[in-house]
Scaffold this active site. Structure first.
Site, short mmCIF file in Angstrom:
data_model
loop_
_atom_site.label_atom_id
_atom_site.label_comp_id
_atom_site.label_asym_id
_atom_site.label_seq_id
_atom_site.Cartn_x
_atom_site.Cartn_y
_atom_site.Cartn_z
N GLY A 224 0.78 -1.22 0.00
CA GLY A 224 0.00 0.00 0.00
C GLY A 224 0.81 1.28 0.00
N PRO A 268 5.59 -4.20 -0.21
CA PRO A 268 5.14 -3.33 -1.30
C PRO A 268 5.19 -4.01 -2.66
CG PRO A 268 7.38 -2.77 -0.66
CD PRO A 268 7.00 -3.95 0.16
N GLY A 269 4.28 -3.61 -3.51
CA GLY A 269 4.31 -4.01 -4.91
C GLY A 269 4.54 -2.76 -5.73
N ARG A 270 3.49 -1.92 -5.73
CA ARG A 270 3.49 -0.70 -6.54
C ARG A 270 4.74 0.16 -6.35
NH1 ARG A 270 -1.32 1.21 -7.41
NH2 ARG A 270 -2.00 -0.08 -5.68
N TYR A 310 -10.52 1.15 -12.30
CA TYR A 310 -10.57 2.03 -11.12
C TYR A 310 -10.71 3.50 -11.49
CZ TYR A 310 -7.67 -1.87 -9.28
OH TYR A 310 -7.14 -3.08 -8.94
N CYS A 339 -13.75 -3.86 -28.48
CA CYS A 339 -15.17 -3.60 -28.74
C CYS A 339 -15.89 -3.36 -27.41
CB CYS A 339 -15.79 -4.78 -29.47
SG CYS A 339 -14.99 -5.06 -31.02
N GLU A 340 -15.48 -2.33 -26.73
CA GLU A 340 -16.03 -1.98 -25.41
C GLU A 340 -15.94 -0.46 -25.28
OE1 GLU A 340 -16.98 -3.66 -22.52
OE2 GLU A 340 -16.60 -5.71 -23.19
N TYR A 375 0.68 -3.65 -11.66
CA TYR A 375 -0.69 -3.98 -12.05
C TYR A 375 -0.97 -3.59 -13.50
CZ TYR A 375 -0.61 -4.22 -7.01
OH TYR A 375 -0.25 -4.51 -5.74
N1 LLP Z 1 0.08 -7.18 0.33
C1 LLP Z 1 -1.18 -7.59 0.15
C2 LLP Z 1 -1.75 -8.58 1.06
C3 LLP Z 1 -1.95 -7.07 -0.89
O1 LLP Z 1 -3.20 -7.46 -1.05
C4 LLP Z 1 -1.38 -6.11 -1.77
C5 LLP Z 1 -2.16 -5.58 -2.87
C6 LLP Z 1 -0.04 -5.72 -1.55
C7 LLP Z 1 0.65 -6.27 -0.50
C8 LLP Z 1 0.64 -4.73 -2.43
O2 LLP Z 1 0.02 -3.50 -2.45
P1 LLP Z 1 0.77 -2.28 -3.18
O3 LLP Z 1 1.99 -1.97 -2.40
O4 LLP Z 1 1.13 -2.74 -4.54
O5 LLP Z 1 -0.22 -1.17 -3.21
N2 LLP Z 1 -4.54 -3.86 -8.63
C9 LLP Z 1 -4.65 -2.64 -7.86
C10 LLP Z 1 -4.36 -2.70 -6.44
C11 LLP Z 1 -4.89 -3.91 -5.72
C12 LLP Z 1 -3.82 -4.40 -4.85
C13 LLP Z 1 -4.15 -5.67 -4.22
N3 LLP Z 1 -3.29 -6.04 -3.15
C14 LLP Z 1 -4.08 -1.46 -8.61
O6 LLP Z 1 -3.90 -1.55 -9.81
O7 LLP Z 1 -3.89 -0.38 -8.00
#
Ligand code: LLP
Length: 420
Positions: A224, A268-270, A310, A339-340, A375
């Site tokens: 997050g 973190p991912g994002r 989103y 086609c959307e 994502y």
């Molecule tokens: N840990 C858990 C348990 C999660 O569910 C998530 C994201 C993360 C870590 C990583 O979150 P981040 O740091 O990337 O914000 N697809 C969406 C966001 C949904 C994320 C789902 N879980 C987007 O495109 O923004």
């Protein structure tokens, strides 16, 4: 093109060599972001953001551990070099965190001895029934949430995630009855954190930690960590020092309760990959409808779904392929090939199509969507029988393919035509 260190010529070269739509990841940006977050004891890369094997392997090389949300992500983590298993005094390299244990995941968790971050009492029971007697961590839903859109809110009584805060004691008991200990507490509260809210989260994790006593050894801040998608705000990054301090204070309070050191993890991912990634498309049609100009490109929500799903904002740049100066601007809608009606990159939450001030472009120019490393490719689909785009990484000045463009044959390889 502003806000990127990659010269335009690289985008032009990449598009010529690998075709469009094309994902480009910048290795140096990923390395830099990982380094920034390594103030935490452990950085667990949420590979769901960008599960490309080279990206997962790069995260490993940079010292991250990894999160897996499915059987497929366990397989990817293993393939990228992470090891399953639990060693005393070491943080596990792979942790499985999901809302359920499907049968494939349960099998792999058992086979590779992968610790599970449980999101329901049923998951504990299913592990016990399968004879898995590992240490567990628990994802807690503290009763409130947060998110960058309604679809990313991860807490509260209408969120499907995590163990409801009032059921923590029952879970501890259930684990103990089955010979397992819960040694970690995890609180992912949605993507897009603000500090006032975070202080609330930290209080909640301190509260949630009380029933665990001395068994607790790790707390995880989840993911997050936000990034700034709007170009005009690019200079204002999240204050990581402040973010860490809030969590570190919570950790120190928890240490007092449990009477020994507690590791502080982040997931973190994002933050690690979003800014490294670009989606490069070609403008294939320029149309005028009433007062509106449309740029129709060869990438759609089958590639990058975030705007359609989103209403997410992604910075857009145009590169003139013939090198002409782009001095004039127009207010344009940017759409894809599907086609959307919702296949539009310039839209707001709720599906409202808006225009964006962009350079006056012509067919053949490149259109680049920024901050698409998280994502992006991860959420692509084959809808309209569109192939998964190729992915390349800019590494030490060289473009390297990290995923070939899917072939039509690969797209259909599991279809079977029955005998009529
Ligand atoms: N840990 C858990 C348990 C999660 O569910 C998530 C994201 C993360 C870590 C990583 O979150 P981040 O740091 O990337 O914000 N697809 C969406 C966001 C949904 C994320 C789902 N879980 C987007 O495109 O923004």
């Amino acid at each position: 093109m502003n806000n990127t260190n990659i010269p335009e010529s690289v985008f032009v070269k990449a598009a010529a060599e690998y075709g469009t739509p094309l994902w480009i990841y910048d290795r140096a940006t990923i390395e830099q972001r990982i380094k920034e977050v390594q103030v935490f004891d452990h950085v667990r890369f949420a590979q769901k953001a960008c599960p490309n094997l080279s990206v997962v392997a790069l995260a490993r090389k940079c010292g991250c551990v990894v999160d897996a949300v499915s059987a497929g992500e366990i397989v990817r983590a293993l393939k990228a070099g992470f090891k399953g298993g639990i060693e005393k005094g070491k943080t596990p390299e792979i942790v499985y965190t999901a809302d359920i244990l499907d049968r494939d995941a349960l099998e792999l968790v058992k086979q590779y001895n992968i610790p599970v971050n449980v999101g329901s009492p049923d998951m504990i029971q299913q592990l016990a029934d399968a004879g898995v007697k590992n240490e567990l961590t628990i994802r807690v839903n503290p009763g409130f949430g947060h998110g960058h859109s309604r679809k990313t809110n991860t807490g509260g009584d209408l969120s499907k995630h995590g163990v409801w805060h009032e059921q923590i004691k029952d879970c501890i008991k259930l684990a103990q009855q089955n010979g397992m200990w819960i040694t970690g507490l995890h609180m992912h509260i949605g993507s897009g954190t603000d500090f006032e809210h975070l202080a609330q989260v930290c209080d909640a994790i301190i509260d949630a930690a009380r029933p665990f006593g001395s068994h607790l050894r790790t707390i995880s801040a989840g993911g997050g960590l936000p990034i700034e998608y709007h170009e005009e705000n690019k200079g204002t990054r999240i204050d990581l020092k402040k973010y860490y301090e809030l969590w570190n204070n919570a950790r120190n309070r928890i240490k007092e309760t449990v009477g020994h050191d507690v590791a502080l993890e982040v997931e973190p991912g994002r933050y690690l990959v979003a800014e490294s990634g670009f989606l490069v498309a070609e403008i294939r049609a320029v149309k005028k409808q009433g007062n509106n100009t449309f740029y129709l490109v060869d990438a759609g929500f089958t590639d990058l779904v975030r705007p359609s799903f989103y209403g997410s904002y992604h910075q857009i740049s145009v590169i003139a392929r013939d090198g002409r100066p782009l001095t004039e601007t127009v207010d344009a809608v940017v759409g894809g090939p599907l086609c959307e009606s919702g296949d539009v990159f310039t839209q707001e939450e709720g599906g409202f199509v808006v225009t964006r001030k962009l350079p006056k472009a012509q067919v053949g120019d490149l259109l680049v969507l920024h901050d698409a490393g998280a994502y992006g490719a991860a959420m692509s689909s084959n809808y309209n029988s569109r192939r998964y785009a190729a992915e390349v990484m800019l590494s030490n000045g060289e473009l390297k393919v990290v995923r070939e463009r899917q072939t039509f044959e690969q797209m259909m390889q599991n279809d079977r035509v029955i005998d009529f």
